[in-house]
Design a protein around this motif. Structure first.
Motif, PDB file in Angstrom:
ATOM      1  N   ARG A  20       7.425 -20.138 -28.833  1.00  0.00           N
ATOM      2  CA  ARG A  20       6.876 -19.188 -27.760  1.00  0.00           C
ATOM      3  C   ARG A  20       6.003 -20.252 -26.517  1.00  0.00           C
ATOM      4  NH1 ARG A  20       6.713 -14.393 -31.156  1.00  0.00           N
ATOM      5  NH2 ARG A  20       8.352 -12.851 -30.125  1.00  0.00           N
ATOM      6  N   GLN A  21       6.745 -21.259 -26.136  1.00  0.00           N
ATOM      7  CA  GLN A  21       6.531 -22.067 -25.535  1.00  0.00           C
ATOM      8  C   GLN A  21       7.119 -21.892 -24.068  1.00  0.00           C
ATOM      9  OE1 GLN A  21       6.533 -25.734 -27.615  1.00  0.00           O
ATOM     10  NE2 GLN A  21       3.897 -25.180 -28.393  1.00  0.00           N
ATOM     11  N   ALA A  22       6.790 -20.985 -22.513  1.00  0.00           N
ATOM     12  CA  ALA A  22       8.009 -21.227 -20.968  1.00  0.00           C
ATOM     13  C   ALA A  22       7.293 -22.408 -21.032  1.00  0.00           C
ATOM     14  CB  ALA A  22       6.931 -20.304 -20.492  1.00  0.00           C
ATOM     15  N   ARG A  47      21.834 -30.770 -31.640  1.00  0.00           N
ATOM     16  CA  ARG A  47      20.182 -31.687 -30.988  1.00  0.00           C
ATOM     17  C   ARG A  47      18.963 -30.447 -30.522  1.00  0.00           C
ATOM     18  NH1 ARG A  47      23.385 -36.375 -28.477  1.00  0.00           N
ATOM     19  NH2 ARG A  47      20.857 -36.685 -27.581  1.00  0.00           N
ATOM     20  N   VAL A  48      20.119 -29.240 -30.101  1.00  0.00           N
ATOM     21  CA  VAL A  48      19.008 -28.862 -29.041  1.00  0.00           C
ATOM     22  C   VAL A  48      18.428 -27.158 -29.469  1.00  0.00           C
ATOM     23  CG1 VAL A  48      19.626 -27.045 -26.668  1.00  0.00           C
ATOM     24  CG2 VAL A  48      20.664 -29.258 -26.621  1.00  0.00           C
ATOM     25  N   VAL A  49      19.387 -26.842 -30.634  1.00  0.00           N
ATOM     26  CA  VAL A  49      18.378 -25.892 -31.456  1.00  0.00           C
ATOM     27  C   VAL A  49      18.760 -25.810 -32.125  1.00  0.00           C
ATOM     28  CG1 VAL A  49      19.535 -23.990 -28.755  1.00  0.00           C
ATOM     29  CG2 VAL A  49      20.742 -24.498 -30.934  1.00  0.00           C
ATOM     30  N   PRO A  82      13.201 -29.799 -29.397  1.00  0.00           N
ATOM     31  CA  PRO A  82      12.654 -29.379 -29.175  1.00  0.00           C
ATOM     32  C   PRO A  82      13.201 -28.034 -28.593  1.00  0.00           C
ATOM     33  CG  PRO A  82      13.830 -31.486 -28.156  1.00  0.00           C
ATOM     34  CD  PRO A  82      14.873 -30.790 -29.657  1.00  0.00           C
ATOM     35  N   LEU A  83      14.224 -27.625 -28.103  1.00  0.00           N
ATOM     36  CA  LEU A  83      14.104 -26.049 -27.464  1.00  0.00           C
ATOM     37  C   LEU A  83      14.063 -25.561 -28.122  1.00  0.00           C
ATOM     38  CD1 LEU A  83      14.448 -24.634 -24.561  1.00  0.00           C
ATOM     39  CD2 LEU A  83      16.947 -24.486 -25.612  1.00  0.00           C
ATOM     40  N   ARG A  84      14.197 -25.875 -29.989  1.00  0.00           N
ATOM     41  CA  ARG A  84      13.889 -24.626 -31.029  1.00  0.00           C
ATOM     42  C   ARG A  84      12.732 -24.209 -30.867  1.00  0.00           C
ATOM     43  NH1 ARG A  84      17.139 -22.872 -34.625  1.00  0.00           N
ATOM     44  NH2 ARG A  84      16.445 -20.940 -36.319  1.00  0.00           N
ATOM     45  N   VAL A  85      12.088 -25.442 -31.063  1.00  0.00           N
ATOM     46  CA  VAL A  85      10.186 -25.672 -31.666  1.00  0.00           C
ATOM     47  C   VAL A  85      10.156 -24.545 -30.150  1.00  0.00           C
ATOM     48  CG1 VAL A  85       8.606 -26.792 -31.717  1.00  0.00           C
ATOM     49  CG2 VAL A  85      10.728 -27.228 -32.286  1.00  0.00           C
ATOM     50  N   ALA A  86      10.255 -24.898 -28.837  1.00  0.00           N
ATOM     51  CA  ALA A  86       9.724 -24.188 -27.967  1.00  0.00           C
ATOM     52  C   ALA A  86       9.775 -22.666 -27.742  1.00  0.00           C
ATOM     53  CB  ALA A  86       9.913 -24.551 -26.630  1.00  0.00           C
TER      54      ALA A  86
END
Length: 472
Positions: free
Chosen positions: A61-63, A46-48, A53-57
Motif C-alpha cells: 500500500r505504498q502510494a 514485468r509490471v505486476v 515494482p508496482l505489484r510490491v507497491a
C-alpha cells in the motif's frame, strides 16, 4: 463523492439519474471480465508479477504517482482501478481528450476536501495524458508534489516527447507491452468459461470453437485484450447453433465475416509507426530483403500511407546506396510512379520489388556522409567568395578586372581533366568530402578519383590563391 467507474463521466451520470446500473443495462464483455484482483490480470509480468515494482507497491500500500505507458488494450485503466482499490482510495476517471483546466481544478479541490474531511486519498486516473498541453500539465505539479492526489497517467505515446520534464520527473514510469499469445489464450479461455463471460452474451448456451479458429482470433487481436474480447463478443452474436442445440459454434464462415471488417491495429504517426519504419529502413540497410519487405507489407496491411513508404524507399536509395548502385534511385522512383498509377493492391507489388532491390544492392553512405559534411562546412564558414578563375566574365569590364582569368576548359585538356586545377574556395582547397567505398559502382569511382589524384600530384604548377587576384 462516490467512486466513478470508467463508464461514468467526470461528474457522474446525467442530472436526475440515480447512480448504479440496473441489470438490464448492456455491459460489454471486456467490462464484465475486468479483473477484480491483480492475480487475474493478464500478462505484464514485468509490471505486476510477484516481485515486480508496482505489484510490491500495491501489496505494501505504498502510494506514488505513476505513468502507465503502453499500447491500447493492455490493461492500463484496469490496473489503475486495482491500484486505487488496494490503496483504499477514491478514484476519479478523467480523459485528457475531453477535460480542461476547469475540470482538473474541480478534481484537485475535491481531493483536497476529501483529505481534510476523511483523510481518504484520491487517485486521479488521467487517460491519454499526452494530450494535455504544457499549461495543463503544469496544473498537476503542485498537487502531485504535495500528495494532494495520486496521479496515474495513461499514455500510448512516448512520454519523453509528450510530457514535460517537470511532470515526468515526479512520476514512476511503468512500460506495458502488447499481450503475448499465451496471455491472450488464457484470457480467451476465461471469457469462454467465466459466469459473466461470453455465455451471458449467448443467453446460456456455451460458445465453442476449434483450436485453429481460436489461434486466428488471437492473432487478429494483435496483443490487444479489449480487441480480443470485442471480437469474441461479436463472434458469439454471429455464431450458429449446433444441430443438437447444446452449444453455439464459431466456424470458418463466421470468422471470415468478422475479420474481413476488422482492420489491424496500427498507430499511424505514433511510436508503433515510427518503430516499424525504423525496422524497415534498418533491414534494407542491413541487406535483408525478407525483413525489409516484411515490415513494408506489415505497415501497408495496417493502413500506413503508401506514399510515405515510397518516399522512405527513395530516401534509402540515396542515403544507404548512393553511387554504389545509382539504379537503386531509379528503381525507387519507378516503383512510386507505378504505385500511383496502379493503386492498391497491384501497386504494392512494385513497392515490394523496390524494397527487395534496395536490400540486395551494394551499400554506401558516402554521398550521405559527404552531404552532411559539406552542409556543416557551409553553415560554419559562411560566404566564401567564388575564386576569380571560376567566375563568368559576360562584360569587358569584368574580364579586365580578372573575372575568369586563368580558367582551364577541361575538354581541351588531356583526358578531359585539368590536372592541378582547383574548384573550391581558397580556404578549402584540398578538402575532400566525398570518399567512395570499395563496393559496387563506387569501386570504379574510387579508382578514377585515385587516378585523378595522381595526375594532380604530377601537375607542373598548381594554382595558388594569389593567382586568382587581378594583375595591376
Amino acid at each position: 463523492m462516490d467512486k466513478l467507474s470508467p463508464q461514468d463521466d467526470l461528474f457522474g451520470t446525467e442530472e436526475g439519474e440515480p447512480r448504479g446500473e440496473p441489470s438490464s443495462v448492456y455491459r460489454p464483455l471486456a467490462d464484465r471480465l475486468r479483473p477484480s484482483h491483480v492475480d487475474e490480470f493478464a500478462g505484464q509480468v514485468r509490471v505486476v508479477g510477484e516481485t515486480a515494482p508496482l505489484r510490491v507497491a500495491m501489496e505494501k500500500r505504498q502510494a506514488h504517482s505513476c505513468l502507465l505507458w503502453g499500447p491500447p488494450g493492455v490493461g492500463k485503466t484496469t490496473l489503475a482501478g486495482l491500484y486505487a482499490e488496494r490503496l483504499q482510495a477514491e478514484i476519479v476517471y478523467m480523459s485528457a481528450v475531453e477535460a480542461g483546466v476547469r475540470e482538473l481544478r474541480a478534481v484537485i479541490q475535491g481531493a483536497r476536501e476529501r483529505r481534510q474531511s476523511s483523510g481518504r486519498l484520491t487517485v486521479l486516473f488521467l487517460d491519454e495524458i499526452h494530450r494535455f498541453n504544457k499549461s495543463q500539465q503544469d496544473q498537476l505539479l503542485p498537487s502531485v508534489e504535495r500528495g494532494v492526489l495520486v496521479l496515474v497517467g495513461a499514455t500510448t505515446e512516448n512520454p519523453s516527447f509528450s510530457l514535460n520534464n517537470a511532470l515526468l520527473s515526479r512520476l514512476r514510469v511503468y512500460r506495458l507491452q502488447p499481450l503475448d499469445d499465451a496471455a491472450m489464450h488464457a484470457l480467451l479461455d476465461r471469457a469462454l468459461t467465466h459466469p459473466q463471460g461470453v455465455r451471458e452474451t449467448t443467453g446460456g448456451p456455451p460458445l465453442v470453437m476449434e483450436s485453429a479458429i481460436a489461434d486466428r482470433l488471437v492473432a487478429a487481436a494483435d496483443g490487444d485484450a479489449r480487441r480480443l474480447l470485442t471480437l469474441l463478443e461479436l463472434a458469439a452474436q454471429l455464431a450458429g447453433d449446433r444441430a443438437d442445440g447444446t452449444a453455439r459454434e464459431v466456424g470458418e464462415e463466421t470468422l471470415e465475416s468478422l475479420l474481413s471488417q476488422s482492420p489491424r491495429r496500427f498507430d499511424q504517426g505514433g511510436d508503433e509507426f515510427y518503430d516499424q519504419i525504423s525496422a524497415m529502413h534498418k533491414a534494407i540497410r542491413g541487406s535483408n530483403p525478407d525483413a525489409g519487405a516484411y515490415w513494408l507489407l506489415r505497415m501497408l496491411d495496417g493502413g500506413a500511407d503508401p506514399s510515405y513508404l515510397a518516399r522512405r524507399l527513395v530516401r534509402i536509395a540515396s542515403e544507404d546506396i548512393g553511387n554504389a548502385d545509382p539504379r537503386a534511385l531509379t528503381m525507387a522512383l519507378d516503383a512510386w510512379t507505378a504505385f500511383d498509377r496502379l493503386g492498391v493492391p497491384e501497386g504494392e507489388l512494385m513497392l515490394t520489388q523496390a524494397a527487395m532491390y534496395l536490400a540486395v544492392a551494394p551499400k554506401s553512405n558516402a554521398v550521405y556522409t559527404a552531404h552532411k559534411a559539406i552542409l556543416a562546412t557551409v553553415k560554419q564558414r559562411g560566404t566564401d567568395p567564388v575564386p576569380m578563375h571560376l567566375r563568368n566574365a559576360p562584360t569587358a569590364l569584368m574580364e579586365r578586372e580578372g573575372w575568369g582569368k586563368g580558367y582551364r576548359y577541361a575538354h581541351d585538356e588531356p583526358e578531359a581533366y585539368a590536372a592541378g586545377e582547383t574548384y573550391l574556395p581558397d580556404g578549402l582547397v584540398g578538402t575532400r568530402f566525398y570518399a567512395p567505398v570499395e563496393r559496387g559502382l563506387e569501386r570504379s569511382i574510387a579508382e578514377r578519383m585515385r587516378y585523378w589524384g595522381e595526375l594532380d600530384a604530377q601537375a607542373p604548377e598548381k594554382r595558388t590563391p594569389e593567382s586568382d587576384l587581378p594583375s595591376g
